[in-house]
Design an enzyme around this catalytic site. Structure first.
Site, mmCIF file in Angstrom:
data_model
loop_
_atom_site.group_PDB
_atom_site.id
_atom_site.type_symbol
_atom_site.label_atom_id
_atom_site.label_comp_id
_atom_site.label_asym_id
_atom_site.label_seq_id
_atom_site.Cartn_x
_atom_site.Cartn_y
_atom_site.Cartn_z
ATOM 1 N N ASP A 1 -1.560 11.550 12.493
ATOM 2 C CA ASP A 1 -1.819 12.916 12.036
ATOM 3 C C ASP A 1 -0.914 13.277 10.855
ATOM 4 O OD1 ASP A 1 -3.745 13.233 14.026
ATOM 5 O OD2 ASP A 1 -2.264 13.976 15.466
ATOM 6 N N HIS B 1 -7.375 -5.922 -0.242
ATOM 7 C CA HIS B 1 -6.209 -5.039 -0.168
ATOM 8 C C HIS B 1 -5.219 -5.477 0.903
ATOM 9 C CE1 HIS B 1 -3.798 -1.487 -0.584
ATOM 10 N NE2 HIS B 1 -4.065 -1.092 0.653
ATOM 11 N N SER C 1 0.833 -1.190 0.000
ATOM 12 C CA SER C 1 0.000 0.000 0.000
ATOM 13 C C SER C 1 0.873 1.247 0.000
ATOM 14 C CB SER C 1 -0.970 -0.053 1.187
ATOM 15 O OG SER C 1 -2.026 0.860 1.001
#
Length: 196
Positions: free
Chosen positions: A114, A173, A23
């Site tokens: 974040d 995935h 990914s």
């Protein structure tokens, strides 16, 4: 991130490596291979193509934020929090690999959630580099995933002309979590074929 990997290789005095990424990590691996092909012996990519993707991880971000806010004391509690946003048990198990015990004895995230969210547009963009990576490449994709579709294969082969694409049955995935044995067998066979 690819520059960070290069810096790590340098600090460990590793001149060449077999590189594997899934990914976002796959895009980092492709970027590394394009930016420093002399450092990459083989490239293995898990269920990602070198294309620009649409946004689509809101459930994962929400699940990980929920865990961060919920401050679970054990993995069962963490799984319950993850399940509020992610139905797939295998996906939740994979996401739980990002948990670590804090000094307070709770489970917290060991990733920069974040920072990943702030860099999300870059992550979804094309891998870095100008030239194609010409070395041996294995691309593993999940049969039930939409991340490496047949219509993406021309772009994939343009950026990695030596790529061999293998589709893992009964996998989406998170193919390395959903079909770990098949994933491992495919990687090991590829590496054995390209041992120096």
């Amino acid at each position: 991130m690819a520059q960070d990997v290069i810096a790590l290789l340098d600090s460990l005095s590793i001149t060449q490596a077999h590189v594997l990424g899934h990914s976002m990590g796959g895009k980092v691996a492709i970027s590394l291979a394009r930016l420093a092909p002399q450092r990459v012996v083989t490239l293995t990519i898990g269920d990602i193509a070198p294309v620009v993707y649409e946004h689509g991880h809101d459930d994962v971000f929400a699940a990980l934020k929920r865990v961060r806010e919920g401050r679970p004391k054990n993995r069962r509690e963490a799984d319950e929090l993850l399940a509020e946003h992610v139905d797939s048990r295998s996906t939740r198990l994979f996401l739980a690999t990002n948990l670590a015990r804090t000094e307070e004895g709770e489970l917290g995230l060991r990733i920069g959630l974040d920072e990943i969210q702030r860099g999300y547009d870059d992550i979804m963009d094309l891998p870095a580099g100008e030239a194609p990576y010409e070395g041996p490449t294995l691309v593993l994709r999940g049969a039930q995933s939409h991340y490496v579709t047949d219509d993406m294969l021309p772009a994939l082969r343009e950026m990695m002309p030596q790529a061999r694409v293998v589709t893992l049955k009964n996998a989406g995935h998170w193919l390395h979590a959903e079909q770990p044995e098949a994933f491992q067998q495919a990687v090991e066979a590829f590496l054995e074929h390209h041992e120096r």
